[in-house]
Motif scaffolding. Sequence first.
Motif, PDB file in Angstrom:
ATOM      1  N   ASP A  45     -25.942 -73.994  46.454  1.00  0.00           N
ATOM      2  CA  ASP A  45     -26.233 -75.412  46.432  1.00  0.00           C
ATOM      3  C   ASP A  45     -25.457 -76.161  47.723  1.00  0.00           C
ATOM      4  O   ASP A  45     -24.081 -76.380  47.758  1.00  0.00           O
ATOM      5  N   VAL A  46     -26.455 -76.528  48.577  1.00  0.00           N
ATOM      6  CA  VAL A  46     -25.691 -77.011  49.828  1.00  0.00           C
ATOM      7  C   VAL A  46     -24.964 -78.428  49.602  1.00  0.00           C
ATOM      8  O   VAL A  46     -23.914 -78.650  50.132  1.00  0.00           O
ATOM      9  N   ALA A  47     -25.489 -79.181  48.791  1.00  0.00           N
ATOM     10  CA  ALA A  47     -24.785 -80.469  48.522  1.00  0.00           C
ATOM     11  C   ALA A  47     -23.256 -80.322  47.777  1.00  0.00           C
ATOM     12  O   ALA A  47     -22.503 -80.763  48.358  1.00  0.00           O
ATOM     13  N   ASN A  48     -23.366 -79.493  47.009  1.00  0.00           N
ATOM     14  CA  ASN A  48     -21.984 -79.018  46.272  1.00  0.00           C
ATOM     15  C   ASN A  48     -21.168 -78.262  47.412  1.00  0.00           C
ATOM     16  O   ASN A  48     -19.969 -78.539  47.359  1.00  0.00           O
ATOM     17  N   GLY A  49     -21.657 -77.644  48.337  1.00  0.00           N
ATOM     18  CA  GLY A  49     -21.099 -76.884  49.317  1.00  0.00           C
ATOM     19  C   GLY A  49     -20.319 -77.957  50.225  1.00  0.00           C
ATOM     20  O   GLY A  49     -19.090 -77.766  50.588  1.00  0.00           O
ATOM     21  N   GLU A  50     -21.017 -79.083  50.508  1.00  0.00           N
ATOM     22  CA  GLU A  50     -20.310 -80.079  51.280  1.00  0.00           C
ATOM     23  C   GLU A  50     -19.282 -80.643  50.359  1.00  0.00           C
ATOM     24  O   GLU A  50     -18.177 -81.019  51.282  1.00  0.00           O
ATOM     25  N   THR A  51     -19.430 -80.696  49.442  1.00  0.00           N
ATOM     26  CA  THR A  51     -18.209 -81.578  48.605  1.00  0.00           C
ATOM     27  C   THR A  51     -17.086 -80.639  48.489  1.00  0.00           C
ATOM     28  O   THR A  51     -16.065 -81.019  48.621  1.00  0.00           O
ATOM     29  N   VAL A  52     -17.170 -79.514  48.281  1.00  0.00           N
ATOM     30  CA  VAL A  52     -16.185 -78.433  48.025  1.00  0.00           C
ATOM     31  C   VAL A  52     -15.420 -78.287  49.635  1.00  0.00           C
ATOM     32  O   VAL A  52     -14.393 -78.204  49.853  1.00  0.00           O
ATOM     33  N   PHE A  53     -16.457 -78.280  50.689  1.00  0.00           N
ATOM     34  CA  PHE A  53     -16.001 -78.124  52.006  1.00  0.00           C
ATOM     35  C   PHE A  53     -15.206 -79.318  52.251  1.00  0.00           C
ATOM     36  O   PHE A  53     -13.813 -79.294  52.870  1.00  0.00           O
ATOM     37  N   ASN A  54     -15.589 -80.661  52.110  1.00  0.00           N
ATOM     38  CA  ASN A  54     -14.738 -81.879  52.609  1.00  0.00           C
ATOM     39  C   ASN A  54     -13.224 -81.719  51.623  1.00  0.00           C
ATOM     40  O   ASN A  54     -12.402 -82.211  51.928  1.00  0.00           O
ATOM     41  N   ALA A  55     -13.437 -81.383  50.353  1.00  0.00           N
ATOM     42  CA  ALA A  55     -12.150 -81.168  49.665  1.00  0.00           C
ATOM     43  C   ALA A  55     -11.115 -80.015  50.099  1.00  0.00           C
ATOM     44  O   ALA A  55     -10.006 -80.298  50.069  1.00  0.00           O
ATOM     45  N   ASN A  56     -11.568 -79.036  50.734  1.00  0.00           N
ATOM     46  CA  ASN A  56     -10.827 -77.846  51.016  1.00  0.00           C
ATOM     47  C   ASN A  56     -10.654 -77.251  52.304  1.00  0.00           C
ATOM     48  O   ASN A  56      -9.799 -76.579  52.916  1.00  0.00           O
ATOM     49  N   CYS A  57     -11.688 -77.826  53.179  1.00  0.00           N
ATOM     50  CA  CYS A  57     -11.864 -77.276  54.395  1.00  0.00           C
ATOM     51  C   CYS A  57     -11.742 -78.049  55.513  1.00  0.00           C
ATOM     52  O   CYS A  57     -11.369 -77.765  56.834  1.00  0.00           O
ATOM     53  N   ALA A  58     -12.140 -79.300  55.267  1.00  0.00           N
ATOM     54  CA  ALA A  58     -12.202 -80.540  56.362  1.00  0.00           C
ATOM     55  C   ALA A  58     -10.951 -80.564  57.156  1.00  0.00           C
ATOM     56  O   ALA A  58     -10.865 -81.305  57.961  1.00  0.00           O
ATOM     57  N   ALA A  59      -9.791 -80.634  56.524  1.00  0.00           N
ATOM     58  CA  ALA A  59      -8.550 -80.578  57.046  1.00  0.00           C
ATOM     59  C   ALA A  59      -8.383 -79.853  58.298  1.00  0.00           C
ATOM     60  O   ALA A  59      -7.744 -80.581  59.316  1.00  0.00           O
ATOM     61  N   CYS A  60      -9.002 -78.629  58.503  1.00  0.00           N
ATOM     62  CA  CYS A  60      -8.961 -77.904  59.623  1.00  0.00           C
ATOM     63  C   CYS A  60     -10.332 -77.922  60.320  1.00  0.00           C
ATOM     64  O   CYS A  60     -10.396 -77.744  61.612  1.00  0.00           O
ATOM     65  N   HIS A  61     -11.326 -78.327  59.622  1.00  0.00           N
ATOM     66  CA  HIS A  61     -12.763 -78.096  60.006  1.00  0.00           C
ATOM     67  C   HIS A  61     -13.607 -79.225  60.129  1.00  0.00           C
ATOM     68  O   HIS A  61     -14.685 -79.240  59.888  1.00  0.00           O
ATOM     69  N   ALA A  62     -12.969 -80.194  60.184  1.00  0.00           N
ATOM     70  CA  ALA A  62     -13.787 -81.833  60.064  1.00  0.00           C
ATOM     71  C   ALA A  62     -14.969 -81.825  61.238  1.00  0.00           C
ATOM     72  O   ALA A  62     -14.539 -81.233  62.271  1.00  0.00           O
ATOM     73  N   GLY A  63     -16.128 -82.124  60.916  1.00  0.00           N
ATOM     74  CA  GLY A  63     -17.214 -82.185  61.924  1.00  0.00           C
ATOM     75  C   GLY A  63     -17.488 -80.753  62.448  1.00  0.00           C
ATOM     76  O   GLY A  63     -18.175 -80.908  63.628  1.00  0.00           O
ATOM     77  N   GLY A  64     -17.084 -79.666  61.756  1.00  0.00           N
ATOM     78  CA  GLY A  64     -17.325 -78.327  62.502  1.00  0.00           C
ATOM     79  C   GLY A  64     -16.594 -77.871  63.347  1.00  0.00           C
ATOM     80  O   GLY A  64     -16.604 -76.752  63.883  1.00  0.00           O
ATOM     81  N   GLN A  65     -15.379 -78.607  63.544  1.00  0.00           N
ATOM     82  CA  GLN A  65     -14.362 -78.274  64.725  1.00  0.00           C
ATOM     83  C   GLN A  65     -13.318 -77.402  63.987  1.00  0.00           C
ATOM     84  O   GLN A  65     -13.241 -76.886  62.792  1.00  0.00           O
TER      85      GLN A  65
END
Length: 132
Positions: A45-65
């Motif tokens: 589920d790509v949409a759920n993946g975005e939600t999980v990513f934003n909650a857990n990964c975006a602190a270091c990887h916002a915008g794919g960085q």
Amino acid sequence: MKLAVIATLAATASAFSVSPQQAAKAAAVAGAVTFGVASNAFAADVANGETVFNANCAACHAGGQNVIMPEKTLEKEALDKYLAGGRSAASVITQVTNGKNAMPSFGGRLDDNQIEDVAAYVIATSEAGWDE
């Protein structure tokens, strides 16, 4: 070949008292999975993946960085170059589950489905391009 598989399934089914209808259903599902017909039924589920990513990964990887190691982004080319195993969902799943270098393991924090969803999101977004 297909007839041999069906015959084997039917023989096995009769040996274990499974009805021919149940054996036929099992053969149809196995064939669909084998030949990719049912791939969407098992898709992450790509949409759920975005939600999980934003909650857990975006602190270091916002915008794919990558704020820790700027060259190791989640951009298509960087994933191809730096990700162990290359740019694939399986490689992202391994990295997220186990962590590596400065990246922590998320295997104990996220369940397998969430990790698969994040991997699908990362791969899809690397293909389409990250919004920065």
